[in-house]
Design a protein around this motif. Structure first.
Motif, PDB file in Angstrom:
ATOM      1  N   ALA A 297     -22.756  13.933  14.695  1.00 22.54           N
ATOM      2  CA  ALA A 297     -21.186  14.525  14.361  1.00 22.54           C
ATOM      3  C   ALA A 297     -20.487  13.607  13.129  1.00 22.54           C
ATOM      4  O   ALA A 297     -20.037  14.214  12.152  1.00 22.54           O
ATOM      5  N   LEU A 298     -20.557  12.344  13.518  1.00 20.88           N
ATOM      6  CA  LEU A 298     -19.973  11.574  12.486  1.00 20.88           C
ATOM      7  C   LEU A 298     -20.412  11.695  10.965  1.00 20.88           C
ATOM      8  O   LEU A 298     -19.752  11.957   9.997  1.00 20.88           O
ATOM      9  N   PRO A 299     -21.529  11.570  10.741  1.00 20.32           N
ATOM     10  CA  PRO A 299     -22.293  11.529   9.166  1.00 20.32           C
ATOM     11  C   PRO A 299     -21.980  13.085   8.895  1.00 20.32           C
ATOM     12  O   PRO A 299     -21.818  13.136   7.653  1.00 20.32           O
ATOM     13  N   GLY A 300     -22.265  13.989   9.757  1.00 22.04           N
ATOM     14  CA  GLY A 300     -22.205  15.420   9.249  1.00 22.04           C
ATOM     15  C   GLY A 300     -20.897  15.833   8.916  1.00 22.04           C
ATOM     16  O   GLY A 300     -20.832  16.417   7.854  1.00 22.04           O
ATOM     17  N   LEU A 301     -20.017  15.584   9.886  1.00 27.36           N
ATOM     18  CA  LEU A 301     -18.419  16.045   9.421  1.00 27.36           C
ATOM     19  C   LEU A 301     -17.772  15.133   8.291  1.00 27.36           C
ATOM     20  O   LEU A 301     -17.126  15.805   7.547  1.00 27.36           O
ATOM     21  N   LEU A 302     -18.258  14.004   8.181  1.00 29.41           N
ATOM     22  CA  LEU A 302     -17.678  13.217   7.108  1.00 29.41           C
ATOM     23  C   LEU A 302     -18.333  13.531   5.635  1.00 29.41           C
ATOM     24  O   LEU A 302     -17.580  13.803   4.719  1.00 29.41           O
ATOM     25  N   ALA A 303     -19.700  13.768   5.710  1.00 34.69           N
ATOM     26  CA  ALA A 303     -20.311  14.409   4.524  1.00 34.69           C
ATOM     27  C   ALA A 303     -19.646  15.880   4.199  1.00 34.69           C
ATOM     28  O   ALA A 303     -19.558  15.851   3.062  1.00 34.69           O
ATOM     29  N   ALA A 304     -19.300  16.670   5.071  1.00 31.09           N
ATOM     30  CA  ALA A 304     -18.739  17.857   4.882  1.00 31.09           C
ATOM     31  C   ALA A 304     -17.382  17.777   4.298  1.00 31.09           C
ATOM     32  O   ALA A 304     -17.076  18.366   3.197  1.00 31.09           O
ATOM     33  N   ARG A 305     -16.681  16.690   4.785  1.00 29.58           N
ATOM     34  CA  ARG A 305     -15.334  16.733   4.305  1.00 29.58           C
ATOM     35  C   ARG A 305     -15.002  16.013   2.975  1.00 29.58           C
ATOM     36  O   ARG A 305     -14.278  16.402   2.042  1.00 29.58           O
ATOM     37  N   ARG A 306     -16.318  15.271   2.569  1.00 31.50           N
ATOM     38  CA  ARG A 306     -16.452  14.947   1.249  1.00 31.50           C
ATOM     39  C   ARG A 306     -16.663  15.863   0.224  1.00 31.50           C
ATOM     40  O   ARG A 306     -16.011  15.682  -0.896  1.00 31.50           O
TER      41      ARG A 306
ATOM     42  N   MET B 209     -13.835   7.610  17.053  1.00 29.05           N
ATOM     43  CA  MET B 209     -14.113   7.265  15.765  1.00 29.05           C
ATOM     44  C   MET B 209     -13.517   8.532  14.870  1.00 29.05           C
ATOM     45  O   MET B 209     -12.985   8.300  13.964  1.00 29.05           O
ATOM     46  N   LEU B 210     -13.906   9.733  15.101  1.00 28.08           N
ATOM     47  CA  LEU B 210     -13.529  10.777  14.361  1.00 28.08           C
ATOM     48  C   LEU B 210     -11.928  10.905  14.552  1.00 28.08           C
ATOM     49  O   LEU B 210     -11.401  11.196  13.549  1.00 28.08           O
ATOM     50  N   ALA B 211     -11.339  10.747  15.523  1.00 28.78           N
ATOM     51  CA  ALA B 211     -10.022  10.781  15.726  1.00 28.78           C
ATOM     52  C   ALA B 211      -9.160   9.820  14.976  1.00 28.78           C
ATOM     53  O   ALA B 211      -8.150   9.992  14.239  1.00 28.78           O
ATOM     54  N   ALA B 212      -9.843   8.601  15.044  1.00 21.27           N
ATOM     55  CA  ALA B 212      -9.414   7.395  14.127  1.00 21.27           C
ATOM     56  C   ALA B 212      -9.453   7.967  12.480  1.00 21.27           C
ATOM     57  O   ALA B 212      -8.390   7.440  11.691  1.00 21.27           O
ATOM     58  N   THR B 213     -10.183   8.836  11.967  1.00 15.46           N
ATOM     59  CA  THR B 213     -10.297   9.083  10.719  1.00 15.46           C
ATOM     60  C   THR B 213      -9.055  10.060  10.136  1.00 15.46           C
ATOM     61  O   THR B 213      -8.592  10.141   9.143  1.00 15.46           O
ATOM     62  N   HIS B 214      -8.618  10.751  11.098  1.00 17.60           N
ATOM     63  CA  HIS B 214      -7.442  11.855  11.058  1.00 17.60           C
ATOM     64  C   HIS B 214      -8.196  12.663   9.980  1.00 17.60           C
ATOM     65  O   HIS B 214      -7.314  13.311   9.199  1.00 17.60           O
ATOM     66  N   LEU B 215      -9.425  13.261   9.839  1.00 11.80           N
ATOM     67  CA  LEU B 215      -9.960  13.959   8.831  1.00 11.80           C
ATOM     68  C   LEU B 215     -10.664  15.106   9.319  1.00 11.80           C
ATOM     69  O   LEU B 215     -10.829  16.133   8.536  1.00 11.80           O
ATOM     70  N   VAL B 216     -10.591  15.212  10.642  1.00  9.93           N
ATOM     71  CA  VAL B 216     -11.058  16.640  11.589  1.00  9.93           C
ATOM     72  C   VAL B 216     -10.256  17.231  12.369  1.00  9.93           C
ATOM     73  O   VAL B 216      -9.379  16.429  12.963  1.00  9.93           O
ATOM     74  N   ASP B 217     -10.207  18.317  12.947  1.00 10.28           N
ATOM     75  CA  ASP B 217      -9.443  18.823  13.937  1.00 10.28           C
ATOM     76  C   ASP B 217     -10.148  18.431  15.219  1.00 10.28           C
ATOM     77  O   ASP B 217     -11.531  18.532  15.098  1.00 10.28           O
ATOM     78  N   LEU B 218      -9.675  18.459  16.301  1.00 12.64           N
ATOM     79  CA  LEU B 218     -10.251  17.993  17.547  1.00 12.64           C
ATOM     80  C   LEU B 218     -10.170  18.991  18.701  1.00 12.64           C
ATOM     81  O   LEU B 218      -8.868  19.437  18.927  1.00 12.64           O
ATOM     82  N   GLU B 219     -11.250  19.030  19.509  1.00 13.68           N
ATOM     83  CA  GLU B 219     -11.011  19.803  20.845  1.00 13.68           C
ATOM     84  C   GLU B 219     -11.600  19.360  21.967  1.00 13.68           C
ATOM     85  O   GLU B 219     -12.725  18.812  21.748  1.00 13.68           O
TER      86      GLU B 219
END
Length: 329
Positions: free
Chosen positions: A106-115, A138-148
């Motif tokens: 999830a982390l590398p995938g969502l961050l690469a998409a965000r890029r 870790m994803l919550a700490a980035t504030h770059l994605v929505d969370l459910e």
């Protein structure tokens, strides 16, 4: 490389959006597959996962980009996968959204998409009943994605609640399935998954000392493989062989892996679920205790600790079956 295989059901999905669907294999991929239709995934969506027998069977006929396997807490390979996706995603786009159910991918995938400007959504695993996983934090700490989250007890303004993938299952009595010999010599299928390098020997030892006739037992043992067992022993089975053994068994005994549990429920079986414990060196953390407690509360399984597994736990599972409806959003 991207692969596409023949699908028996791709035409049944409604085309709503072209999504980037990211999940590690096992329970995370099983959950995302079950959620995909309610998320509005079109047939042209791209799946990113690891290359396993499960992913090849589950995603047959769909667009798939395979990436190297990331072990739990394996930061080096996660970085390698991030760089691969950062390079390759522009060739496969555009996408309306990137969605992941975990875990390490999830982390590398969502961050690469965000890029590349693709908005992201992380749906925490149903096994996390008490709070987010390390990946979720870790994803919550980035504030770059929505969370459910799939559990209202710990939902917040940031962690929005969605219905759990287990809500559509129900246990019913099936007395016609109880035969005379199933209570004294049931045909068992024991599946311990393929998570490396963790063993689950206490479960095996409890069955050996239970007094049951295990001569008809089929064992899928993964890293717990051993040859001193009655019945038919396998280190791993393909998806079709897994399904055949689940359906043929009087009772299925499984570790509390989300993917294993969901597949057993989907095939209509009421399992005996045995959670792995970190204190016994059986997993990296205790999330299996959370999912085991959940399916127990929902009445979808007999739940028992590995050292306590006995003949009565197995007998209680005889004569029950699971019915299922689709997942609503």
């Amino acid at each position: 490389m991207t692969q596409q295989q023949e699908s028996p059901r791709s035409s049944e999905r409604s085309a709503v959006g072209r999504l980037l669907l990211i999940a590690s294999t096992g329970g995370h991929l099983a959950q995302l597959d079950r959620l995909a239709e309610s998320l509005g995934a079109s047939d042209s969506s791209l799946w990113i996962t690891f290359d396993t027998t499960q992913s090849r069977a589950l995603l047959r006929g769909r667009n798939v980009l395979y990436v190297p396997y990331i072990e739990p807490r394996d930061a080096r390979t996660a970085w390698t996968v991030y760089r691969q996706l950062a390079r390759e995603l522009p060739r496969h786009g555009p996408f309306d959204q990137a969605i992941s159910t975990g875990a390490a991918l999830a982390l590398p995938g969502l961050l690469a998409a965000r890029r590349h400007g693709i908005r992201g959504l992380y749906i925490e695993s149903v096994s996390r009943t008490d709070g987010p996983s390390l990946t979720g934090r870790m994803l919550a700490a980035t504030h770059l994605v929505d969370l459910e989250t799939q559990h209202p007890a710990w939902s917040t303004a940031r962690w929005r609640h969605r219905r759990t993938v287990l809500d559509s299952y129900e246990c019913v009595q099936d007395g016609s399935a109880v035969q005379a010999d199933t209570r004294t010599s049931p045909k068992l299928f024991v599946t311990l998954g393929t998570i490396r390098p963790y063993r689950l020997d206490p479960l095996i030892d409890s069955l050996l000392s239970s007094g049951l006739d295990l001569s008809r037992t089929v064992w899928q043992l993964g890293s717990s493989f051993r040859e001193d067992l009655p019945g038919e022993v396998h280190r791993a089975l393909g998806s079709e062989e897994m399904d055949e053994n689940i359906l043929a068994a009087d009772v299925v005994i499984t570790h509390a892996g989300v993917g294993s549990i969901m597949r057993i429920l989907e095939l209509g079986k009421y399992p005996v679920v045995v959670p792995r414990r970190r204190s016994r060196g059986e997993h990296v953390d205790d999330h299996q205790i959370q999912i085991a407690s959940l399916v127990g509360r929902l009445g979808l399984a007999e739940v028992v600790e590995a050292p306590d597994l006995g003949i009565e736990d197995i007998r209680r599972a005889v004569g029950k079956r699971i019915v299922s409806q689709g997942v609503s959003s």
